[in-house]
Write an enzyme that holds these catalytic residues in place. Structure first.
Site, PDB file in Angstrom:
ATOM      1  N   TYR A  27       0.831  -1.206   0.000  1.00 38.73           N
ATOM      2  CA  TYR A  27       0.000   0.000   0.000  1.00 38.73           C
ATOM      3  C   TYR A  27       0.866   1.255   0.000  1.00 38.73           C
ATOM      4  O   TYR A  27       0.612   2.202  -0.749  1.00 38.73           O
ATOM      5  CB  TYR A  27      -0.915  -0.029   1.223  1.00 38.73           C
ATOM      6  CG  TYR A  27      -1.863   1.140   1.322  1.00 38.73           C
ATOM      7  CD1 TYR A  27      -2.860   1.330   0.382  1.00 38.73           C
ATOM      8  CD2 TYR A  27      -1.769   2.045   2.385  1.00 38.73           C
ATOM      9  CE1 TYR A  27      -3.736   2.398   0.481  1.00 38.73           C
ATOM     10  CE2 TYR A  27      -2.640   3.108   2.497  1.00 38.73           C
ATOM     11  CZ  TYR A  27      -3.626   3.282   1.538  1.00 38.73           C
ATOM     12  OH  TYR A  27      -4.493   4.349   1.642  1.00 38.73           O
ATOM     13  N   GLU A  49     -12.096   5.018   4.600  1.00 35.54           N
ATOM     14  CA  GLU A  49     -11.551   5.850   5.677  1.00 35.54           C
ATOM     15  C   GLU A  49     -12.562   5.962   6.814  1.00 35.54           C
ATOM     16  O   GLU A  49     -12.180   5.981   7.990  1.00 35.54           O
ATOM     17  CB  GLU A  49     -11.175   7.230   5.155  1.00 35.54           C
ATOM     18  CG  GLU A  49     -10.023   7.250   4.153  1.00 35.54           C
ATOM     19  CD  GLU A  49      -8.697   6.792   4.732  1.00 35.54           C
ATOM     20  OE1 GLU A  49      -8.582   6.690   5.973  1.00 35.54           O
ATOM     21  OE2 GLU A  49      -7.768   6.541   3.940  1.00 35.54           O
ATOM     22  N   TRP A  57      -5.653   0.677  10.170  1.00 36.04           N
ATOM     23  CA  TRP A  57      -5.823   0.658   8.722  1.00 36.04           C
ATOM     24  C   TRP A  57      -5.532  -0.728   8.165  1.00 36.04           C
ATOM     25  O   TRP A  57      -6.096  -1.131   7.144  1.00 36.04           O
ATOM     26  CB  TRP A  57      -4.915   1.702   8.078  1.00 36.04           C
ATOM     27  CG  TRP A  57      -5.051   1.778   6.587  1.00 36.04           C
ATOM     28  CD1 TRP A  57      -4.085   1.526   5.664  1.00 36.04           C
ATOM     29  CD2 TRP A  57      -6.218   2.118   5.834  1.00 36.04           C
ATOM     30  NE1 TRP A  57      -4.575   1.682   4.391  1.00 36.04           N
ATOM     31  CE2 TRP A  57      -5.881   2.046   4.473  1.00 36.04           C
ATOM     32  CE3 TRP A  57      -7.530   2.471   6.188  1.00 36.04           C
ATOM     33  CZ2 TRP A  57      -6.803   2.317   3.455  1.00 36.04           C
ATOM     34  CZ3 TRP A  57      -8.448   2.747   5.175  1.00 36.04           C
ATOM     35  CH2 TRP A  57      -8.078   2.664   3.839  1.00 36.04           C
TER      36      TRP A  57
END
Length: 202
Positions: A27, A49, A57
């Site tokens: 990522y 988000e 995350w």
């Protein structure tokens, strides 16, 4: 650690978080901080988000394909047509985060956005991108803010237009993820320094 960055297995210098797991590495190197355009693509990031709020995350990254399958690839028109049966299905889906408030916001936001003009979400979000010349590259993680004046303004603008679950912190995370700001550390390979790691396209 060298100036906040750390050398990876290939010798390239990276933001420390970008080497914590394989998912973070992919990522960090290939997506975070790169410009994202398109209403559906930005809707996906906005939703993810929001789901991340209060969680790691990494939890979202590991369920990303599950989210995409559950939410019809985050196509706004498709999600806007979801029914009460779909909402019940989502609440029982182990492939996503089964948070009622976040699921309801995701569906409500799609219905709101379905009434916007094509490109309107893209234009609104990107209108809050700060001038890169006013933002020196952060040297350490502590130099990276959690919110900015722009993210506060973006949050207010989205809420005024009926978008839910997008506070200033979530708005700033969106700005980071979608390349409105570049918060890779100063010598990180993803910013174009710290070779011999992969170079980010300019």
């Amino acid at each position: 650690m060298i100036g906040g960055v750390e050398p990876g297995p290939d010798g390239g210098l990276r933001c420390p978080w970008g080497m914590a797991t394989e998912e973070y590495a992919a990522y960090h190197d290939g997506e975070w901080g790169r410009p994202v355009h398109g209403d559906d693509a930005l809707y996906e990031r906005l939703c993810l988000e929001a789901f991340q709020s209060g969680l790691s995350w990494l939890t979202i990254l590991r369920r990303r394909e599950g989210f995409r399958a559950a939410f019809a690839g985050f196509r706004i028109a498709s999600v806007a047509a979801f029914t009460d049966e779909d909402a019940a299905r989502l609440l029982a889906d182990p492939g996503i985060i089964r948070n009622r408030a976040k699921i309801e916001a995701t569906l409500a936001n799609a219905r709101t956005l379905a009434g916007w003009q094509a490109g309107e979400l893209d234009a609104l979000i990107w209108s809050y991108a700060p001038d890169p010349a006013t933002r020196p590259a952060p040297r350490t993680i502590s130099d990276v803010p959690a919110t900015t004046a722009e993210s506060v303004a973006l949050s207010k603008a989205l809420k005024k237009r009926g978008i839910r679950f997008v506070g200033p912190t979530t708005a700033y995370a969106l700005m980071q993820a979608c390349g409105l700001v570049d918060d890779h550390l100063d010598r990180c390979v993803a910013r174009g320094g710290g070779s011999p790691g992969p170079q980010r396209p300019r």
